[in-house]
Design an enzyme around this catalytic site. Structure first.
Site, PDB file in Angstrom:
ATOM      1  N   CYS A 129       0.622  -1.141  -0.379  1.00 39.11           N
ATOM      2  CA  CYS A 129      -0.169   0.163  -0.158  1.00 39.11           C
ATOM      3  C   CYS A 129       1.055   1.542   0.317  1.00 39.11           C
ATOM      4  O   CYS A 129       0.397   2.132  -0.459  1.00 39.11           O
ATOM      5  CB  CYS A 129      -1.174   0.264   1.165  1.00 39.11           C
ATOM      6  N   HIS A 279      -3.976   6.931   2.081  1.00 37.71           N
ATOM      7  CA  HIS A 279      -4.031   6.010   2.040  1.00 37.71           C
ATOM      8  C   HIS A 279      -5.859   5.494   2.200  1.00 37.71           C
ATOM      9  O   HIS A 279      -6.293   5.165   3.702  1.00 37.71           O
ATOM     10  CB  HIS A 279      -3.249   4.441   2.083  1.00 37.71           C
ATOM     11  N   ASN A 309     -10.033  -0.876  -0.475  1.00 39.06           N
ATOM     12  CA  ASN A 309      -8.989  -0.379  -0.366  1.00 39.06           C
ATOM     13  C   ASN A 309      -8.133  -0.777  -2.204  1.00 39.06           C
ATOM     14  O   ASN A 309      -7.853  -1.483  -1.894  1.00 39.06           O
ATOM     15  CB  ASN A 309      -8.316  -1.658   0.987  1.00 39.06           C
TER      16      ASN A 309
HETATM   17  O1  UT7 Z   1      -3.936  -1.151   3.409  1.00 41.13           O
HETATM   18  C1  UT7 Z   1      -3.146  -2.516   3.997  1.00 41.13           C
HETATM   19  C2  UT7 Z   1      -3.310  -2.130   5.375  1.00 41.13           C
HETATM   20  N1  UT7 Z   1      -4.444  -2.608   6.560  1.00 41.13           N
HETATM   21  C3  UT7 Z   1      -5.454  -2.091   6.765  1.00 41.13           C
HETATM   22  O2  UT7 Z   1      -5.376  -1.152   7.790  1.00 41.13           O
HETATM   23  C4  UT7 Z   1      -6.688  -2.826   7.632  1.00 41.13           C
HETATM   24  C5  UT7 Z   1      -5.874  -2.222   9.209  1.00 41.13           C
HETATM   25  N2  UT7 Z   1      -7.309  -2.964   9.763  1.00 41.13           N
HETATM   26  C6  UT7 Z   1      -8.871  -3.237   9.824  1.00 41.13           C
HETATM   27  O3  UT7 Z   1      -9.448  -1.817   9.260  1.00 41.13           O
HETATM   28  C7  UT7 Z   1      -9.691  -3.316  10.358  1.00 41.13           C
HETATM   29  O4  UT7 Z   1      -8.764  -4.554  11.840  1.00 41.13           O
HETATM   30  C8  UT7 Z   1     -10.936  -4.698  10.318  1.00 41.13           C
HETATM   31  C9  UT7 Z   1     -11.492  -4.148   8.860  1.00 41.13           C
HETATM   32  C10 UT7 Z   1     -10.171  -5.743   9.109  1.00 41.13           C
HETATM   33  C11 UT7 Z   1     -11.506  -5.405  11.040  1.00 41.13           C
HETATM   34  O5  UT7 Z   1     -12.361  -4.547  12.282  1.00 41.13           O
HETATM   35  P1  UT7 Z   1     -12.082  -5.176  13.381  1.00 41.13           P
HETATM   36  O6  UT7 Z   1     -12.951  -3.617  14.088  1.00 41.13           O
HETATM   37  O7  UT7 Z   1     -10.871  -5.103  14.081  1.00 41.13           O
HETATM   38  O8  UT7 Z   1     -12.801  -6.076  14.136  1.00 41.13           O
HETATM   39  P2  UT7 Z   1     -12.271  -7.465  14.019  1.00 41.13           P
HETATM   40  O9  UT7 Z   1     -11.177  -8.071  13.618  1.00 41.13           O
HETATM   41  O10 UT7 Z   1     -11.536  -7.277  15.957  1.00 41.13           O
HETATM   42  O11 UT7 Z   1     -13.206  -8.575  14.015  1.00 41.13           O
HETATM   43  C12 UT7 Z   1     -14.318  -7.959  15.430  1.00 41.13           C
HETATM   44  C13 UT7 Z   1     -15.374  -9.299  15.028  1.00 41.13           C
HETATM   45  C14 UT7 Z   1     -14.532 -10.713  14.883  1.00 41.13           C
HETATM   46  O12 UT7 Z   1     -16.510 -11.042  15.332  1.00 41.13           O
HETATM   47  P3  UT7 Z   1     -15.919 -12.012  17.210  1.00 41.13           P
HETATM   48  O13 UT7 Z   1     -14.855 -12.399  17.196  1.00 41.13           O
HETATM   49  O14 UT7 Z   1     -16.516 -10.641  17.694  1.00 41.13           O
HETATM   50  O15 UT7 Z   1     -17.161 -12.599  17.256  1.00 41.13           O
HETATM   51  C15 UT7 Z   1     -14.644 -11.005  13.655  1.00 41.13           C
HETATM   52  O16 UT7 Z   1     -15.031 -12.665  13.297  1.00 41.13           O
HETATM   53  O17 UT7 Z   1     -16.340  -9.250  14.096  1.00 41.13           O
HETATM   54  C16 UT7 Z   1     -16.079 -10.360  12.372  1.00 41.13           C
HETATM   55  N3  UT7 Z   1     -15.584 -10.330  11.484  1.00 41.13           N
HETATM   56  C17 UT7 Z   1     -16.715 -10.242  10.041  1.00 41.13           C
HETATM   57  N4  UT7 Z   1     -18.574  -9.979  10.436  1.00 41.13           N
HETATM   58  C18 UT7 Z   1     -18.887  -9.788   9.501  1.00 41.13           C
HETATM   59  C19 UT7 Z   1     -14.855 -10.380  10.667  1.00 41.13           C
HETATM   60  N5  UT7 Z   1     -14.692 -10.021   8.874  1.00 41.13           N
HETATM   61  C20 UT7 Z   1     -16.801  -9.423   9.520  1.00 41.13           C
HETATM   62  C21 UT7 Z   1     -17.352 -10.120   8.231  1.00 41.13           C
HETATM   63  N6  UT7 Z   1     -18.146  -9.780   8.288  1.00 41.13           N
HETATM   64  N7  UT7 Z   1     -16.833  -8.857   6.865  1.00 41.13           N
END
Ligand code: UT7
Length: 352
Positions: A129, A279, A309
């Site tokens: 990125c 970004h 993204n």
């Molecule tokens: O460009 C390169 C750099 N990349 C980034 O900057 C990405 C950085 N990270 C992020 O943007 C975020 O961490 C994400 C958008 C990827 C994830 O968001 P989050 O708030 O960190 O969610 P999480 O990983 O803590 O997951 C929360 C919950 C989990 O369920 P439980 O364990 O709480 O039951 C996940 O399994 O959300 C669940 N989950 C989803 N639910 C519905 C994860 N992905 C999804 C989904 N739909 N697509």
């Protein structure tokens, strides 16, 4: 010791005359648009989850047969046209991408062929990125040393073919697209340009990498360590894997730090900044960076909602849109900042 302290030479400090400038911008996104509702039918997710956690509502997806170099070449053509230059004027092509058409040759080689450029050097930068900011930094150095006069810098990704479409934690995030700029010496003016009191140009750049975080965002197999075999394909180790929270935390911290660093090196204050083009990874990351920089969200160029993204393409697409719709005006100061796999990141301050 931070990378910043260890190698201050990679920041290009403010100089009386900037060395290179942006002469033109261009971008291209595939025609097919995939809204969140369509992803609801592929993995267990909801439009509400995707939008509230990321800000993404849809993304563009390349057509069958459309390649990374196709997107890149089109963005490059548009940037050349905006710069008022011909392909024959180019001295160098740099492409930031981690999703080239094939491992060999580089995507830049195919772009050179598709644009019909002569035997000018053409190479890829694999900084994920941060690829566009890395490319911009390198191009600025080539122009500063006089090794090149006009450089085409492209950020392009075709991530729809690199994600695991059964992994809801990553496949909802990414999209396909390309953005480009043509850089030339700051002394070069375009035919329709009035004289300026302050010359346009790249005022500062800084780039960083922390390899200890290499495992936070990667494609674990398919290269020399784990050549693609049946097991790799079955377990989809040749697709993007990410620890989202680790990347999130690092992004907020390092995007803020590198933006502050680039701003200081440019000799400007945040009050003199007109726009930030971050970004486009996650609206929550951008909001936190905006808060920490003390720079209002209303002055951030955002298009995450439309493209998701697009990795190295996200900054040049957003920049091009804001230039074309008149938000970004000649003479304005723009800060760009990016972070991604590596983890690699960086920032640049530009007078348009
Ligand atoms: O460009 C390169 C750099 N990349 C980034 O900057 C990405 C950085 N990270 C992020 O943007 C975020 O961490 C994400 C958008 C990827 C994830 O968001 P989050 O708030 O960190 O969610 P999480 O990983 O803590 O997951 C929360 C919950 C989990 O369920 P439980 O364990 O709480 O039951 C996940 O399994 O959300 C669940 N989950 C989803 N639910 C519905 C994860 N992905 C999804 C989904 N739909 N697509």
């Amino acid at each position: 010791m931070t990378v910043e302290q260890a190698n201050p030479a990679h920041a290009n400090p403010a100089h009386a005359l900037p060395r290179s400038r942006i002469l033109g911008t261009g971008s291209y996104a595939p025609l097919r648009v995939m809204p969140n509702a369509e992803i609801e039918r592929i993995v267990e997710t909801t439009d509400e989850w995707i939008e509230s956690r990321t800000g993404i509502r849809r993304r563009h997806i390349a057509a069958e047969g459309e390649t990374t170099s196709d997107l890149a070449a089109e963005a490059g053509r548009r940037a050349l046209q905006a710069a008022g230059l011909n392909v024959a004027d180019l001295d160098l092509i740099i492409v930031g991408t981690v999703t080239p058409d094939s491992p060999i040759p580089s995507c830049a080689v195919l772009v050179q062929k598709k644009l019909g450029a002569s035997e000018i050097p053409a190479f890829d930068i694999a900084a994920a990125c941060a690829g566009f900011v890395y490319g911009l930094t390198i191009a600025d150095q080539f122009i500063a040393t006089g090794a090149a006069r006009s450089v085409l810098v492209i950020g392009v990704e075709l991530l729809s073919r690199a994600v695991n479409w059964t992994d809801r934690t990553t496949c909802v995030l990414f999209g396909d697209g390309a953005g480009a700029v043509v850089l030339g010496p700051s002394s070069m003016s375009k035919s329709d340009e009035p004289p300026r009191s302050s010359p346009p140009g790249i005022l500062s750049t800084c780039i960083f990498t922390d390899g200890s975080l290499a495992g936070a965002l990667n494609i674990p197999a398919g290269g020399s360590a784990h050549p693609p075999d049946e097991e790799v394909l079955r377990t989809r180790q040749n697709k993007v894997h990410m620890n989202g929270q680790d990347v999130f935390r690092t992004a907020v911290k390092q995007l803020t730090a590198s933006s502050t660093h680039a701003l200081k090196a440019s000799g400007l204050t945040s009050r003199e900044l007109d726009w930030v083009v971050p970004h486009q990874a996650n609206m929550r990351i951008i909001s936190q960076v905006s808060h920490r920089l003390g720079f209002p969200l209303t002055k951030m160029v955002l298009n995450l909602e439309e493209y998701g993204n697009t990795s190295s393409a996200s900054i040049p697409i957003a920049l091009d849109e804001a230039v074309r719709d008149g938000r970004i005006q000649p003479g304005q100061h723009v800060l760009m900042c990016a972070l991604g796999a590596g983890i690699s990141w960086g920032a640049a301050v530009v007078r348009m």
